[in-house]
Design a protein around this motif. Structure first.
Motif, mmCIF file in Angstrom:
data_model
loop_
_atom_site.group_PDB
_atom_site.id
_atom_site.type_symbol
_atom_site.label_atom_id
_atom_site.label_comp_id
_atom_site.label_asym_id
_atom_site.label_seq_id
_atom_site.Cartn_x
_atom_site.Cartn_y
_atom_site.Cartn_z
ATOM 1 N N SER A 9 0.829 -1.196 0.000
ATOM 2 C CA SER A 9 0.000 0.000 0.000
ATOM 3 C C SER A 9 0.866 1.250 0.000
ATOM 4 N N ARG A 10 0.473 2.222 -0.797
ATOM 5 C CA ARG A 10 1.160 3.502 -0.845
ATOM 6 C C ARG A 10 0.157 4.577 -0.472
ATOM 7 N N THR A 11 0.665 5.684 0.009
ATOM 8 C CA THR A 11 -0.212 6.738 0.507
ATOM 9 C C THR A 11 -0.126 7.979 -0.367
ATOM 10 N N ALA A 12 -1.290 8.552 -0.662
ATOM 11 C CA ALA A 12 -1.378 9.808 -1.400
ATOM 12 C C ALA A 12 -2.037 10.845 -0.497
ATOM 13 N N LEU A 13 -1.357 11.960 -0.293
ATOM 14 C CA LEU A 13 -1.925 13.082 0.443
ATOM 15 C C LEU A 13 -2.557 14.027 -0.574
ATOM 16 N N VAL A 14 -3.888 14.125 -0.549
ATOM 17 C CA VAL A 14 -4.617 15.002 -1.475
ATOM 18 C C VAL A 14 -5.009 16.259 -0.708
ATOM 19 N N VAL A 15 -4.459 17.377 -1.119
ATOM 20 C CA VAL A 15 -4.657 18.648 -0.418
ATOM 21 C C VAL A 15 -5.629 19.513 -1.205
ATOM 22 N N VAL A 16 -6.728 19.905 -0.576
ATOM 23 C CA VAL A 16 -7.748 20.733 -1.217
ATOM 24 C C VAL A 16 -7.653 22.149 -0.671
ATOM 25 N N ALA A 34 -10.573 9.398 -5.584
ATOM 26 C CA ALA A 34 -11.184 8.123 -5.982
ATOM 27 C C ALA A 34 -10.309 7.383 -6.981
ATOM 28 N N ARG A 35 -9.710 8.124 -7.936
ATOM 29 C CA ARG A 35 -8.838 7.486 -8.917
ATOM 30 C C ARG A 35 -7.592 6.921 -8.252
ATOM 31 N N LEU A 36 -7.054 7.644 -7.285
ATOM 32 C CA LEU A 36 -5.865 7.174 -6.573
ATOM 33 C C LEU A 36 -6.183 5.924 -5.752
ATOM 34 N N GLU A 37 -7.347 5.928 -5.107
ATOM 35 C CA GLU A 37 -7.762 4.734 -4.356
ATOM 36 C C GLU A 37 -7.909 3.538 -5.292
ATOM 37 N N ALA A 38 -8.491 3.771 -6.457
ATOM 38 C CA ALA A 38 -8.664 2.689 -7.431
ATOM 39 C C ALA A 38 -7.316 2.153 -7.901
ATOM 40 N N ALA A 39 -6.292 3.006 -7.876
ATOM 41 C CA ALA A 39 -4.950 2.595 -8.296
ATOM 42 C C ALA A 39 -4.171 1.932 -7.168
ATOM 43 N N GLY A 40 -4.800 1.805 -5.987
ATOM 44 C CA GLY A 40 -4.158 1.100 -4.893
ATOM 45 C C GLY A 40 -3.574 1.959 -3.798
ATOM 46 N N TYR A 41 -3.819 3.261 -3.853
ATOM 47 C CA TYR A 41 -3.296 4.154 -2.828
ATOM 48 C C TYR A 41 -4.239 4.245 -1.628
ATOM 49 N N ARG A 42 -3.663 4.401 -0.459
ATOM 50 C CA ARG A 42 -4.432 4.850 0.693
ATOM 51 C C ARG A 42 -4.431 6.362 0.616
ATOM 52 N N VAL A 43 -5.607 6.984 0.641
ATOM 53 C CA VAL A 43 -5.709 8.424 0.456
ATOM 54 C C VAL A 43 -5.941 9.136 1.783
ATOM 55 N N ASP A 44 -5.124 10.128 2.046
ATOM 56 C CA ASP A 44 -5.304 11.039 3.168
ATOM 57 C C ASP A 44 -5.798 12.348 2.565
ATOM 58 N N ARG A 82 1.933 14.257 8.144
ATOM 59 C CA ARG A 82 1.092 13.767 7.053
ATOM 60 C C ARG A 82 1.850 13.783 5.729
ATOM 61 N N ILE A 83 2.715 14.773 5.541
ATOM 62 C CA ILE A 83 3.537 14.823 4.331
ATOM 63 C C ILE A 83 4.568 13.701 4.348
ATOM 64 N N LEU A 84 5.211 13.488 5.483
ATOM 65 C CA LEU A 84 6.220 12.438 5.592
ATOM 66 C C LEU A 84 5.610 11.059 5.353
ATOM 67 N N ASP A 85 4.372 10.870 5.771
ATOM 68 C CA ASP A 85 3.702 9.577 5.620
ATOM 69 C C ASP A 85 3.247 9.313 4.187
ATOM 70 N N ALA A 86 3.279 10.338 3.333
ATOM 71 C CA ALA A 86 2.776 10.207 1.966
ATOM 72 C C ALA A 86 3.895 9.879 0.979
ATOM 73 N N ASP A 87 3.562 9.052 0.002
ATOM 74 C CA ASP A 87 4.482 8.777 -1.100
ATOM 75 C C ASP A 87 4.317 9.829 -2.198
ATOM 76 N N VAL A 88 3.085 10.268 -2.382
ATOM 77 C CA VAL A 88 2.810 11.324 -3.358
ATOM 78 C C VAL A 88 1.919 12.369 -2.697
ATOM 79 N N VAL A 89 2.064 13.603 -3.170
ATOM 80 C CA VAL A 89 1.230 14.710 -2.703
ATOM 81 C C VAL A 89 0.523 15.293 -3.916
ATOM 82 N N VAL A 90 -0.787 15.443 -3.818
ATOM 83 C CA VAL A 90 -1.588 16.018 -4.905
ATOM 84 C C VAL A 90 -2.305 17.242 -4.354
ATOM 85 N N ALA A 91 -1.996 18.399 -4.896
ATOM 86 C CA ALA A 91 -2.635 19.642 -4.472
ATOM 87 C C ALA A 91 -3.654 20.059 -5.529
ATOM 88 N N VAL A 92 -4.876 20.357 -5.095
ATOM 89 C CA VAL A 92 -5.953 20.747 -6.007
ATOM 90 C C VAL A 92 -6.411 22.138 -5.598
#
Length: 227
Positions: A9-16, A34-44, A82-92
């Protein structure tokens, strides 16, 4: 969460970064998650406004700027984790004045602090990947878009992500975010068209969703190729 190929499992931090939950920005963030979860990420999912994040820098965030080992405020520490725990960060976020809104800028100012995000020979964020999903009201054929994209790339990728050790930074500029098309003419006048409605509006937002989805899927695919 859906797992693929028995991969860890990998983690994606999605920042809104928007003040309304019914905004196109918030909608795009939920779809991206939702797309990241479908790709196997745990989303924060980090909704900065909903969580009451204060974008103003304060003395507890920087009690001694020159000390890389300084204590930070409790709020900054929580976000750093939360940033350290993430493999990728997505800012929207919506594009304001060819930049990020104050809410997101303040998050970067306070949390991506000296000694944490930069200022070390080996960055703590080294190897992470960043996707910036920027929503712009300009139409895709507006001449301002080319310059806007260049400014965002320079500011966000070169000035922030790569400076902090990220291995990849992608800026996805999503134009035509307004229901009333708008562009600036050669004389600098803002031209605002009629609001679309009905089937035309549904088609416009379906296309917007498609472009956003493709940016996220390409970002995910690039990691798999890199791995």
């Amino acid at each position: 969460m859906t797992q693929h190929d028995n991969s860890p499992s990998r983690t994606a931090l999605v920042v809104v970064a928007h003040h309304r939950t019914d905004s196109l920005t918030a909608h795009t963030a939920r779809r991206a998650a939702a797309r990241l979860e479908a790709a196997g990420y745990r989303v924060d999912l980090l909704d900065l406004h909903a969580e009451g994040f204060d974008p103003r820098m304060n003395t507890s965030d920087q009690p001694d700027w020159g000390d890389r080992e300084k204590p930070y405020s409790d709020e900054a520490h929580a976000h750093m984790r939360r940033i350290l725990d993430a493999d990728v960060v997505v800012a929207v976020f919506p594009v304001y004045w060819q930049s990020v809104p104050a809410l997101l800028k303040g998050w970067i100012d306070r949390v991506w602090n000296y000694g944490f995000a930069y200022g070390r020979s080996k960055p703590r964020l080294a190897g992470k990947r960043m996707l910036w999903l920027a929503l712009a009201g300009a139409t895709s054929d507006d001449p301002v878009v080319e310059g806007m994209r260049a400014v965002l790339e320079t500011n966000l990728s070169e000035g922030i992500a790569y400076y902090c050790g990220f291995s990849q930074s992608t800026v996805g500029l999503l134009t035509d975010a307004e229901e009333r098309p708008q562009r600036v003419d050669a004389e600098g006048n803002l031209l605002v068209g009629e609001a679309v409605s009905g089937a035309e509006r549904e088609a416009q937002y379906a296309d917007f969703d498609r472009r956003a989805r493709e940016l996220v899927e390409k970002f995910v695919a690039e990691e798999r190729v890199g791995a």
